[in-house]
Motif scaffolding. Structure first.
Motif, mmCIF file in Angstrom:
data_model
loop_
_atom_site.group_PDB
_atom_site.id
_atom_site.type_symbol
_atom_site.label_atom_id
_atom_site.label_comp_id
_atom_site.label_asym_id
_atom_site.label_seq_id
_atom_site.Cartn_x
_atom_site.Cartn_y
_atom_site.Cartn_z
ATOM 1 N N GLN A 75 52.931 32.392 -42.201
ATOM 2 C CA GLN A 75 52.188 33.236 -41.616
ATOM 3 C C GLN A 75 52.314 34.551 -41.577
ATOM 4 O O GLN A 75 53.774 34.875 -41.652
ATOM 5 N N GLU A 76 51.427 35.515 -41.566
ATOM 6 C CA GLU A 76 51.629 36.847 -41.426
ATOM 7 C C GLU A 76 52.612 37.015 -40.207
ATOM 8 O O GLU A 76 52.555 36.481 -39.184
ATOM 9 N N ASN A 77 53.581 37.980 -40.430
ATOM 10 C CA ASN A 77 54.548 38.497 -39.404
ATOM 11 C C ASN A 77 55.402 37.604 -39.208
ATOM 12 O O ASN A 77 56.236 37.562 -38.155
ATOM 13 N N MET A 78 55.761 36.634 -39.892
ATOM 14 C CA MET A 78 57.140 35.847 -39.987
ATOM 15 C C MET A 78 58.273 36.689 -40.589
ATOM 16 O O MET A 78 57.824 36.990 -41.761
ATOM 17 N N VAL A 79 59.378 36.774 -40.183
ATOM 18 C CA VAL A 79 60.484 37.143 -40.691
ATOM 19 C C VAL A 79 61.190 36.387 -41.203
ATOM 20 O O VAL A 79 61.830 35.604 -40.357
ATOM 21 N N ILE A 80 61.592 36.496 -42.408
ATOM 22 C CA ILE A 80 62.580 35.102 -42.947
ATOM 23 C C ILE A 80 63.535 36.009 -44.036
ATOM 24 O O ILE A 80 63.456 37.361 -44.437
ATOM 25 N N THR A 81 64.460 35.314 -44.379
ATOM 26 C CA THR A 81 65.297 35.546 -45.420
ATOM 27 C C THR A 81 65.160 34.499 -46.627
ATOM 28 O O THR A 81 64.500 33.728 -46.385
ATOM 29 N N LEU A 82 65.414 35.285 -47.835
ATOM 30 C CA LEU A 82 65.409 34.480 -48.905
ATOM 31 C C LEU A 82 66.911 34.646 -49.427
ATOM 32 O O LEU A 82 67.353 35.562 -49.527
ATOM 33 N N GLU A 83 67.476 33.199 -49.574
ATOM 34 C CA GLU A 83 68.744 33.083 -49.663
ATOM 35 C C GLU A 83 69.129 32.033 -50.822
ATOM 36 O O GLU A 83 69.735 31.192 -50.629
ATOM 37 N N ILE A 109 58.316 26.612 -28.593
ATOM 38 C CA ILE A 109 59.136 28.148 -28.314
ATOM 39 C C ILE A 109 59.062 28.386 -29.777
ATOM 40 O O ILE A 109 59.280 29.642 -30.184
ATOM 41 N N LYS A 110 59.246 27.270 -30.706
ATOM 42 C CA LYS A 110 59.338 27.512 -32.205
ATOM 43 C C LYS A 110 58.098 28.287 -32.816
ATOM 44 O O LYS A 110 57.932 29.214 -33.338
ATOM 45 N N THR A 111 56.890 27.898 -32.088
ATOM 46 C CA THR A 111 55.610 28.307 -32.649
ATOM 47 C C THR A 111 55.558 29.719 -32.165
ATOM 48 O O THR A 111 55.247 30.692 -33.042
ATOM 49 N N LEU A 112 56.045 30.148 -30.981
ATOM 50 C CA LEU A 112 55.981 31.377 -30.412
ATOM 51 C C LEU A 112 56.933 32.312 -31.222
ATOM 52 O O LEU A 112 56.730 33.431 -31.634
ATOM 53 N N ARG A 113 58.251 31.911 -31.383
ATOM 54 C CA ARG A 113 59.276 32.788 -31.700
ATOM 55 C C ARG A 113 59.102 33.003 -33.253
ATOM 56 O O ARG A 113 59.759 34.099 -33.661
ATOM 57 N N MET A 114 58.596 32.139 -34.197
ATOM 58 C CA MET A 114 58.670 32.213 -35.424
ATOM 59 C C MET A 114 57.871 33.490 -36.036
ATOM 60 O O MET A 114 58.113 34.144 -36.807
ATOM 61 N N THR A 115 56.897 33.859 -35.304
ATOM 62 C CA THR A 115 55.850 34.942 -35.541
ATOM 63 C C THR A 115 56.311 36.223 -34.705
ATOM 64 O O THR A 115 56.513 36.064 -33.638
ATOM 65 N N LYS A 116 56.737 37.324 -35.406
ATOM 66 C CA LYS A 116 57.145 38.321 -34.884
ATOM 67 C C LYS A 116 56.101 39.132 -34.461
ATOM 68 O O LYS A 116 55.265 39.816 -35.233
#
Lengths: 390, 390
Positions: B343-351, B156-163
């Motif tokens: 990876q491309e299309n991961m959405v992340i925060t920098l905090e 699930i993590k692999t799937l959901r990490m990339t948007k």
């Protein structure tokens, strides 16, 4: 605009009383401690309140010993806020740490209990869930083989179902705020407006009236009636003849209201009017039945017997109301399965619903506190006839 | 005011792709199915979205088979809404029913798998929890002795990490709404205003700008700096020389932004200014490091190395950013323990955050999507110097 300066927080003696009652019940149930993982319970025993629970990343723990104050085992990021509560023993680790997210600290705390083959409660019953990774839980319990684990739900449920006057004041305050907001319906909702706009207008209004947050606002609209009661709003425009329903769980200082209101846009058909009137009477029956000593099952029957006279096919939402407080819905349930006896200072909803027409449903809801004698309504009673807007 | 008509929902092919990828990973991991209990996962595979999850009373289940569409096993009250999704097989019961809250239906669904000693995944890893009563889970699994239970979190993590682009569009939309709201800071916040009033003003603004909800708004203020980053607002009035921080997880169509902004009230001291400047440079370092192929650990180091040049004692919030999407915080973590490769299309925060002075802390945060080349900022970049209000 309401005075929004209603008292926040609780005096320390409130937490002392909660803990004393918990420890009394632990003794009478043969428990040596209770391990808690959930937001409402950690807050109930400490006053620790933060929206940081929205982040699923970090687990938070609290241990209630048989004597002495609760022990917090929490991520370091919460130390400052927790140190402002009445707790003394606050143990933290740098979280997240997937390899050991508090598990060593819990093991250290519980290993003496395990060696002595003690009985420890955790919440595993109806309406609860384990708010930590299941693998961590399994791993921890494997490392504590002597521990006798039992369900602490009955103890916590007994405590939380009956509210203190300070809790009732908070619930009453948010119910008043929501009531004042619903009273502005004619200024907020109109034909042609999308449901999304209607919901947004209501959220802004309830914030301005003094709510802290609106974690729950669902509802629907449709010609002569709506078809479900848990939907988010769509772009569908309100039309003449629609029945609009909004159901809000708004919050003040960590306590919820939970009630809805129905409105007809411009006009209502006879079917909707009659259904509304039946539900109004069902609610009246509930208000008349809600007395200390009545069972939730009997309270259900009092409302359902009115609905049964009008409903062709019984709906299936499972119950006609529930407890209310730190969570949108709490024990008990007004349902055939629930033999809980109402007691003074239980805060509950009455939520009769019925199906009508082809797949339409209508819901009414009021919030009240059970008193010695008639209950005290916390929501302003809905009008006896379906209100028309426009 | 923003155009709030950004597209809602997803085309069916989005869910088909998600399911196809899940089933591919299930095959390669040797899983015959996955049983899900949590809001984000049920929504991810079906589009089923409701705030009704706020009520802890009823459990909701979904089963992903190796072939064919997901099967929903849910309370009857959700049938109408679930039937509007792309799912066909929707099994319901009248919930709540503490004696059998969906357990018989799950047993019926899974017993053939148990007889054939199949391998079924459930989510039990970091950042997950079992959203059903633990006693019901234990009871169910006792009745399915042949089942080989494994952790489905990695899949699930692999799937959901990339948007997908559709998901990125929603996150970008709510980031734009929050950015526009923060840009109104000079109209919203002022000396003498209580923190509670400041937060309320911001919530109203962000709703008017087009947010659906504000499940998360925390922050603080204090002379020269604030002391923790997860508190609800107090009645404390904003004073000249205060540093005010608001951190919002607001939502559009079920997707979060998660970033904060810092403001000085009237003036800022040198210490606060310098800390802000360091954190700005740490964020720049993060933006320069956030490329496909970089590990989250290296991303952490890129930011921490800037902070280390200025910070006397390292803070302990555990990480310097995380994934973002359907939840306020998601995998991965920018931390020493996380070897996840961006990876491309991961959405992340920098905090990046740092401690300074005596017990003060400052946090910066931006939201971005990893692209082939420089990342795309979704939040409007904070100003390079600490903005002063008043």
């Amino acid at each position: 605009m309401l005075d929004i300066s209603a008292p926040r927080g609780f005096p320390t003696r409130e937490f002392e009383h909660r803990l004393e009652k918990a420890q009394y019940l632990m003794r009478s149930h043969g428990l040596d401690g209770i391990l808690l993982t959930s937001e409402a319970e950690l807050r109930y025993f400490s006053g620790f309140m933060t929206q940081f629970w929205q982040s699923p990343t970090r687990p938070w723990f609290m241990f209630l010993p048989l004597e002495g104050k609760p022990v917090a085992v929490i991520p370091e990021i919460g130390r400052d806020l927790m140190s402002r509560t009445w707790l003394d023993d606050i143990r933290t680790w740098s979280s997240p740490e997937p390899e050991d997210d508090g598990i060593s600290l819990l093991h250290e705390l519980l290993s003496l209990y395990a060696q002595q083959r003690c009985t420890i409660g955790i919440m595993k019953g109806a309406e609860t869930s384990l708010r930590m990774p299941l693998a961590d839980y399994e791993h921890l319990m494997t490392r504590l083989p002597g521990l006798n684990l039992v369900d602490a739900t009955p103890i916590i449920k007994t405590l939380r179902m009956t509210k203190s006057e300070a809790e009732i004041e908070k619930i009453g305050h948010i119910c008043a705020i929501a009531s004042l907001s619903f009273a502005q319906a004619h200024n907020l909702f109109s034909e042609g407006q999308s449901l999304q706009e209607a919901f947004r207008a209501f959220k802004v209004e309830i914030l301005k009236q003094g709510a802290d947050d609106i974690p729950y606002l669902v509802g629907g609209a449709g010609k002569g009636g709506y078809r479900d009661v848990i939907s988010p709003p769509t772009e569908q425009p309100l039309q003449s003849g629609d029945i609009l329903m909004l159901d809000t769980g708004s919050v003040f200082d960590g306590y919820y209201c939970d009630f809805d209101r129905n409105f007809a846009i411009n006009s209502a058909d006879d079917d909707a009017r009659a259904t509304y009137e039946t539900l109004y009477r069902a609610t009246e029956a509930g208000l008349n039945a809600a007395r200390p000593g009545t069972s939730c099952k009997d309270l259900f029957c009092a409302m359902q017997s009115i609905i049964d006279t009008q409903e062709s096919e019984r709906g299936n939402v499972g119950r006609l109301g529930h407890g209310l407080g730190m969570q949108l819905t709490e024990w008990p349930s007004h349902a055939m399965f629930d033999d809980t006896i109402l007691q003074e200072n239980m805060v509950i909803t009455l939520e009769p619903s019925m199906s009508y027409g082809e797949g339409k449903v209508m819901v009414h809801e009021e919030n009240l506190v059970v008193r010695d004698g008639p209950p005290l309504l916390l929501s302003t009673r809905a009008p006896a006839e379906l209100p028309v807007i426009g």
